[in-house]
Design an enzyme around this catalytic site. Sequence first.
Site, PDB file in Angstrom:
ATOM      1  CG  ASP A  69      43.638 129.095  28.492  1.00 38.34           C
ATOM      2  OD1 ASP A  69      43.359 130.275  28.708  1.00 38.34           O
ATOM      3  OD2 ASP A  69      42.808 128.170  28.488  1.00 38.34           O
ATOM      4  CG  ASP A  71      48.814 126.606  31.086  1.00 41.26           C
ATOM      5  OD1 ASP A  71      48.249 127.706  31.261  1.00 41.26           O
ATOM      6  OD2 ASP A  71      48.199 125.532  30.961  1.00 41.26           O
ATOM      7  CG  ASP A 151      47.635 114.922  30.972  1.00 43.09           C
ATOM      8  OD1 ASP A 151      48.547 115.336  30.238  1.00 43.09           O
ATOM      9  OD2 ASP A 151      46.532 115.511  31.080  1.00 43.09           O
TER      10      ASP A 151
END
Length: 453
Positions: A69, A71, A151
């Site tokens: 993926d 992003d 995070d």
Amino acid sequence: MLKRFISLFTGDSTSSGKVVIPHSKHSIANNDVSRNAIKVIERLQQADFEAYLVGGGVRDLLLDGHPKDFDVATNATPEQVRKLFRNSRIIGRRFRIVHVRYGREVIEVTTFRSHHQEGSGKSQESHQSDEGMLLRDNVYGDLQSDAERRDFTINALYYDPVSRDILDYTRGVNDIDARMLRIIGDPATRFKEDPVRMLRAVRFAAKLGFEIEPKTAAPIADLASMLQNIPAARLWDESMKLFMSGYSTAIFHQMVERDLFKYLFPGSASHIANPQTMAFFENAMLNTDKRIRADKRVTPAFIFAVLLWPAVVTRQDELMAEGSSTALQAAHQAQQQVLQAQLNVISIPKRFTSVMREIWDLQAALPRRNGRRAYRTLEQQRFRAAYDFLLLREQSGEDHQGLGAWWTEFQFADEEKREQLIAALPRSGNNSNRRRRKPRRSPGQQNPGQQEG
């Protein structure tokens, strides 16, 4: 590979804390980046917006991995992104993002976030629970605030495929080099904002082979109970990442060590003190990890059937001890009760719970092999999964008197050999649960004890 970054942090930081790592100092090549992600970034930049590849994709590229993926982060709002891409849609409420679709590939585009007590704008909103959990997080900000709101430091790296620079505000490259997982900001506060970050911590640590930085790890066990506040549907999504990533064995050990497992599987947690049960769980996860890494088919139904099996067996024994059920009724009641309790925590889709029930039901059918029963069991759609389940039980220390070996031979034998295997079975024990039928009466025969009127 990453050692050459360290010198950059001694003199190239700007007053804002940003470190710019030029292409000559890192190993990321645009050929390794999704062409569609680059197209999204280029179009956003052409429209005078900032846009970067961000997060796990950058991290994995620096680790010589192959991200699945890619992003994108931008200062364009979701509505502005939506206007630029007709092949996109806005999703989410708690955290609004845009999905830009190119065939089967989806590029996830997020707007720079800010600290929830900062930011401005009529459409911006952020709400927290009394425990500090963010219920909605749509406060937009700039690139630096976005980095600080992510995070972990290793996930707060930004790559610009146009300039080919990496931007680092949190010293994430240092932590990649040290193989250290460090949360950004105060650990307790950040975990309270989103308790799922604790699951992400153990998942990343296990997947990457990183150590969790001591201050990051310290509050996890004390805050683990906050997972009870997470919606069951979201925990299903997270559990898929935990157990279907190819690293479930290491993740499981981290979850047990840090008291997270019991809040995801409260009905099973008390059983892990049993070495045989622990071996059962470990063997199932080792097998699942091997299959995933070999690109073989796996189903979440199997691992969830394993994790809930000890609770099902215990509950079935309790129902039998109460004397109110037959073995079959007790089994079905136990399955229903254990599943319902688990569904309150993790929302397992029905298409998987039905498979779990079939695997469990076949555990009772596998020992019954006389007559045509073995053939009927072999024809069941879930036979192979149930057979694998039985082998795991035996591998973990359960004694089924060679049942697994018998089924291994039977399923691959020719017809003559199969008949010999069935004929060699002892007749006692295999039919012990068969109900005796009452003698059939002739049409004119009275029921026993019935009087003529």
